[in-house]
Design an enzyme around this catalytic site. Structure first.
Site, PDB file in Angstrom:
ATOM      1  N   HIS A  27      10.253  -0.101  -8.433  1.00 36.40           N
ATOM      2  CA  HIS A  27       8.933   0.155  -9.010  1.00 36.40           C
ATOM      3  C   HIS A  27       8.951   0.036 -10.531  1.00 36.40           C
ATOM      4  O   HIS A  27       7.881  -0.008 -11.158  1.00 36.40           O
ATOM      5  CB  HIS A  27       8.447   1.552  -8.596  1.00 36.40           C
ATOM      6  CG  HIS A  27       6.961   1.693  -8.571  1.00 36.40           C
ATOM      7  ND1 HIS A  27       6.104   0.641  -8.823  1.00 36.40           N
ATOM      8  CD2 HIS A  27       6.159   2.769  -8.335  1.00 36.40           C
ATOM      9  CE1 HIS A  27       4.864   1.049  -8.742  1.00 36.40           C
ATOM     10  NE2 HIS A  27       4.859   2.344  -8.450  1.00 36.40           N
TER      11      HIS A  27
ATOM     12  N   ASP B 221       4.921  -3.708  -9.371  1.00 30.68           N
ATOM     13  CA  ASP B 221       3.833  -2.757  -9.153  1.00 30.68           C
ATOM     14  C   ASP B 221       3.419  -2.761  -7.682  1.00 30.68           C
ATOM     15  O   ASP B 221       3.767  -3.667  -6.918  1.00 30.68           O
ATOM     16  CB  ASP B 221       2.628  -3.106 -10.027  1.00 30.68           C
ATOM     17  CG  ASP B 221       2.933  -2.943 -11.512  1.00 30.68           C
ATOM     18  OD1 ASP B 221       3.787  -2.094 -11.834  1.00 30.68           O
ATOM     19  OD2 ASP B 221       2.341  -3.665 -12.335  1.00 30.68           O
TER      20      ASP B 221
END
EC number: 2.3.1.61
Length: 464
Positions: free
Chosen positions: A435, A439
């Site tokens: 992450h 995204d």
């Protein structure tokens, strides 16, 4: 000065100078004869560094028993010294640990395939080394007999480490083995009296402690531990293999380094399974390999990576490296652990080439013959836990990649299609990603592209 001392000693023993001269002459003949040192032609030389010392000057009177014993001692000593020297002149060869790859610096000697005294042929495997990734054989450099192993099972070895000494001829091996057994017999003889002397001392100490043993504290401790004893007896402690240690380290590093997040979706496998059943026979006749579902997911993953290139990228320090190639790693479970071979240039392969590559890599992985180069690299991983019956999971990223796609088992479930509830073969798919780099939007788009291609493979033909 030494000659005068010898003459005086000979004179004190009642021998005349003429007799001493004869004995001196006879001793010189004896010293130059092959009986003093077997295997030498004109004499024995002991090499130390760059100097050679001759022992022809050890003239010993034949009539003196003490000096005769000294001569035999010198003879036996020289024989032991000459044997290792002759080994260095080509009688023996050494088997060493081979080069194991750029990324592997050491390994663990897992097992010996031969025993000392056994005959081996050139290039025959005599031992196996277990590395972080593969198992490597140590081959004999020449035909001969194994004299001894220089390392033990479980030792950590590096490339170039000497593992075994191999005699090219049986004669040399037979000469070395008795000399190695002599110190063992001499060492064992004095040991029994020493042990016998120590036994009464060891027994005397516990005698003084015996009255302290039946004290009150021990019984309650034993009674408290009694319920825990049966489970311990049923336990087995087995050391971790190098591969298992490496897998554990890499997965824990992945968990500690990446900001792991997993997103899910479900795929209707109807069209892909119909495509497989319709063309599997013709596919096998033309390409000689079975058409599976894995190749369809590889093609879908390639298409998704091309639509979302950030999933194929990786963080390097403060930079992002975008890869303009697609090398797909496939997770293969073996009896020794998990290995991840790489399908290189998957974006340029068709279904047949992908299936052939998967079968070849999986076979090598299960046989333990896969090379390090075949597992190096990879920009994205596909793991199929469905072959083991997994319904859903959260796979862990294989560093230094940034994402991994998890496939699962196909289950027939009721689905609403065109306003009607019908049974459909469904599969859950999971994407675990870093992450920090990817995204949620890119991750969801990636899985949606995989879903679209698998549910409608004709998109690949039309490139839509």
């Amino acid at each position: 000065m030494m000659m005068r001392a010898v003459i005086r000693r000979a004179a004190s023993n009642g021998s005349s100078p003429s007799l001493f001269a004869k004995s001196l002459q006879s001793s010189r003949v004896a010293a130059s004869s092959p009986s003093l040192l077997s295997g030498s032609e004109t004499g024995a030389y002991l090499h130390r560094g760059n100097h050679a010392h001759s022992f022809h000057n050890l003239a010993l009177p034949a009539g003196n028993s003490g000096i005769s014993r000294s001569a035999s001692l010198v003879s036996s000593t020289l024989q032991r010294w000459v044997r290792p020297f002759s080994a260095e002149t080509g009688d023996t060869v050494e088997a060493v640990v081979p080069h194991m790859g750029e990324s592997i610096t050491d390994g663990t000697l897992a097992t010996f395939l031969k025993k000392p005294g056994e005959r081996v042929q050139a290039d025959e495997a005599i031992a196996q080394i277990e590395t972080d990734k593969v198992t490597i054989d140590i081959a004999s450099p020449a035909s001969g007999v194994i004299q001894e192993f220089l390392v033990n099972e479980g030792d950590t070895v590096e490339p170039g480490t000497k593992v075994a000494i191999i005699s090219k001829s049986e004669d040399t091996a037979s000469q070395v083995t008795p000399s190695q057994k002599i110190p063992e017999t001499t060492d064992t003889k004095p040991s029994p009296p020493a042990e016998d002397k120590q036994k009464p001392r060891v027994e005397s100490a516990p005698v003084a402690e015996k009255p302290k043993a039946p004290s009150s504290p021990p019984p309650p401790k034993q009674s408290a531990k009694e319920p825990q004893l049966p489970p311990k007896e049923r336990e087995r402690r087995v050391p971790m293999t190098r591969l298992r240690k490496r897998v554990a380290t890499r997965l824990k590093d992945s968990q500690n380094t990446f900001a792991l997040l997993t997103t899910f979706n479900e795929v209707d496998m109807t069209n892909l399974m119909k495509l497989r059943s319709q063309y599997k026979d013709a596919f096998y006749e033309k390409h000689g390999v079975k058409l599976g579902l894995m190749s369809g997911f590889i093609k879908a993953a390639v298409s998704a990576l091309q639509h979302q290139p950030v999933v194929n990228a990786v963080i390097d320090g403060d930079d992002i490296i975008y890869r303009d190639y697609v090398d797909i790693s496939i997770a293969v479970g073996t009896s020794k652990g998990l290995v991840v071979p790489v399908i290189r240039g998957a974006d340029k392969m068709n279904f047949a080439e992908i299936e052939k590559t998967i079968n070849s890599l999986a076979k090598k992985a299960n046989e333990g013959t896969i090379s390090i180069d075949e597992m190096a690299g990879g920009s994205f991983t596909v793991s199929n836990g469905g072959v083991y019956g997994s319904l859903i999971s959260t796979p862990i990223i294989n560093p230094p990649q940034s994402a991994i796609l998890g496939m699962h088992s196909i289950v027939s479930r009721p689905m609403v299609v065109g306003g009607s509830v019908v049974p459909r073969p469904m599969m859950y798919v999971a994407l675990t990603y870093d992450h920090r780099l990817i995204d949620g939007r890119e991750a969801v788009y990636f899985l949606r592209r995989v879903k679209d291609v698998v549910e409608d493979p004709q998109r690949l033909l039309l490139d839509i």
